[in-house]
Design a protein around this motif. Structure first.
Motif, PDB file in Angstrom:
ATOM      1  N   VAL A  93       1.361  -2.402   5.944  1.00  0.00           N
ATOM      2  CA  VAL A  93       0.000  -2.392   6.485  1.00  0.00           C
ATOM      3  C   VAL A  93      -0.916  -2.979   5.417  1.00  0.00           C
ATOM      4  N   THR A  94      -1.708  -3.973   5.807  1.00  0.00           N
ATOM      5  CA  THR A  94      -2.596  -4.659   4.872  1.00  0.00           C
ATOM      6  C   THR A  94      -4.042  -4.359   5.233  1.00  0.00           C
ATOM      7  N   ARG A  95      -4.833  -4.030   4.231  1.00  0.00           N
ATOM      8  CA  ARG A  95      -6.266  -3.767   4.432  1.00  0.00           C
ATOM      9  C   ARG A  95      -7.069  -4.618   3.455  1.00  0.00           C
ATOM     10  N   LEU A  96      -8.119  -5.233   3.955  1.00  0.00           N
ATOM     11  CA  LEU A  96      -9.033  -6.029   3.145  1.00  0.00           C
ATOM     12  C   LEU A  96     -10.318  -5.239   2.979  1.00  0.00           C
ATOM     13  N   ARG A  97     -10.869  -5.235   1.772  1.00  0.00           N
ATOM     14  CA  ARG A  97     -12.121  -4.521   1.524  1.00  0.00           C
ATOM     15  C   ARG A  97     -12.894  -5.235   0.432  1.00  0.00           C
ATOM     16  N   GLY A 133     -11.171  -7.404  -2.198  1.00  0.00           N
ATOM     17  CA  GLY A 133     -10.012  -6.655  -2.672  1.00  0.00           C
ATOM     18  C   GLY A 133      -8.987  -6.514  -1.565  1.00  0.00           C
ATOM     19  N   LEU A 134      -7.761  -6.208  -1.973  1.00  0.00           N
ATOM     20  CA  LEU A 134      -6.656  -6.121  -1.031  1.00  0.00           C
ATOM     21  C   LEU A 134      -5.858  -4.866  -1.349  1.00  0.00           C
ATOM     22  N   ALA A 135      -5.504  -4.113  -0.335  1.00  0.00           N
ATOM     23  CA  ALA A 135      -4.626  -2.955  -0.495  1.00  0.00           C
ATOM     24  C   ALA A 135      -3.497  -3.085   0.513  1.00  0.00           C
ATOM     25  N   ILE A 136      -2.263  -3.039   0.025  1.00  0.00           N
ATOM     26  CA  ILE A 136      -1.099  -3.224   0.891  1.00  0.00           C
ATOM     27  C   ILE A 136      -0.185  -2.016   0.747  1.00  0.00           C
ATOM     28  N   GLY A 149      -3.504  -4.625  10.928  1.00  0.00           N
ATOM     29  CA  GLY A 149      -2.860  -5.075   9.702  1.00  0.00           C
ATOM     30  C   GLY A 149      -1.405  -4.691   9.569  1.00  0.00           C
ATOM     31  N   TYR A 150      -0.788  -4.183  10.669  1.00  0.00           N
ATOM     32  CA  TYR A 150       0.614  -3.766  10.615  1.00  0.00           C
ATOM     33  C   TYR A 150       1.537  -4.982  10.661  1.00  0.00           C
ATOM     34  N   GLN A 151       2.622  -4.925   9.891  1.00  0.00           N
ATOM     35  CA  GLN A 151       3.644  -5.964   9.894  1.00  0.00           C
ATOM     36  C   GLN A 151       5.007  -5.273   9.886  1.00  0.00           C
ATOM     37  N   PRO A 152       5.856  -5.552  10.887  1.00  0.00           N
ATOM     38  CA  PRO A 152       7.165  -4.879  10.934  1.00  0.00           C
ATOM     39  C   PRO A 152       8.103  -5.427   9.868  1.00  0.00           C
ATOM     40  N   PRO A 153       9.200  -4.717   9.608  1.00  0.00           N
ATOM     41  CA  PRO A 153      10.166  -5.222   8.626  1.00  0.00           C
ATOM     42  C   PRO A 153      10.788  -6.530   9.093  1.00  0.00           C
ATOM     43  N   ASN A 154      11.177  -7.351   8.144  1.00  0.00           N
ATOM     44  CA  ASN A 154      11.806  -8.621   8.455  1.00  0.00           C
ATOM     45  C   ASN A 154      13.235  -8.357   8.933  1.00  0.00           C
ATOM     46  N   PRO A 155      13.596  -8.783  10.156  1.00  0.00           N
ATOM     47  CA  PRO A 155      14.951  -8.494  10.642  1.00  0.00           C
ATOM     48  C   PRO A 155      16.028  -9.299   9.928  1.00  0.00           C
TER      49      PRO A 155
END
Length: 198
Positions: A93-97, A133-136, A149-155
């Motif tokens: 999950v990626t968040r921009l602030r 800023g970026l928080a992952i 900001g959700y990203q699933p695992p790479n299959p």
């Protein structure tokens, strides 16, 4: 600004939630065992990844947060992408602030600035900046796919997770192992006639 030098920079009051432990910041619902990695501009990626990989190898650690701002954002993304290739199955999950930073500048000593009396202290200038800023968040456990900001695992495993063949060091012009070095030998023009007559 060529007649000024930066004295200090400090976070402005109410300027973001960069500080604090794993329960703070953009991910307020984290488990208490989560690791928070603060990436700075001068941080070494090798050191960050060594600590992050060792932390995530422990079964008790279920999540890790990488955060960086300003010039450290690219280094933050690099660390996350390398860790995702090393450890498969991580949810992201990626968040921009934005963070407010106040920079204080002071005039250089040679001579007073225009309009300044000779006995007065050097003039100072205060500049307020909004720094991105970026928080992952990387988690071993499944996260809500509906959140922003959700990203699933790479299959598919990344290219760095495949075993690589050992490479040998060689100088330019030298053939690599397995490359042929033999030249095609052609007989001299008169040698063919000698074989026919014999």
């Amino acid at each position: 600004m060529e007649n000024f030098r930066k004295v200090r920079s400090e976070e402005a009051p109410g300027g973001g939630a960069e500080e604090g432990g794993p329960g703070c910041g953009p991910f307020a619902d984290l488990a208490p065992g989560a690791v928070h990695m603060r990436v700075k501009e001068g941080s070494k990626i090798r050191n960050l990844l060594a600590f992050a990989t060792a932390s995530m190898a422990q079964p008790a650690t279920r999540a890790i947060v990488f955060s960086g701002c300003g010039r450290a954002t690219t280094k933050t993304v690099t660390c996350v992408e390398i860790l995702k290739r090393r450890l498969a199955g991580l949810h992201q999950v990626t968040r921009l602030r934005y963070r407010s930073v106040r920079e204080v500048w002071q005039s250089l000593p040679p001579g007073p600035t225009p309009g300044q009396a000779p006995g007065e202290p050097a003039a100072s200038l205060s500049v307020l900046k909004n720094v991105p800023g970026l928080a992952i968040l990387l988690s071993k456990d499944a996260l809500d796919p509906q959140q922003l900001g959700y990203q699933p695992p790479n299959p598919h495993p990344g290219p760095s997770s495949l075993p690589t063949a050992p490479t040998s060091k060689r100088s330019l012009g030298e053939p690599a192992a397995g490359e042929g070095t033999a030249k095609r030998v052609q007989p001299e023009p008169g040698a063919a006639d000698e074989h026919r007559t014999a």
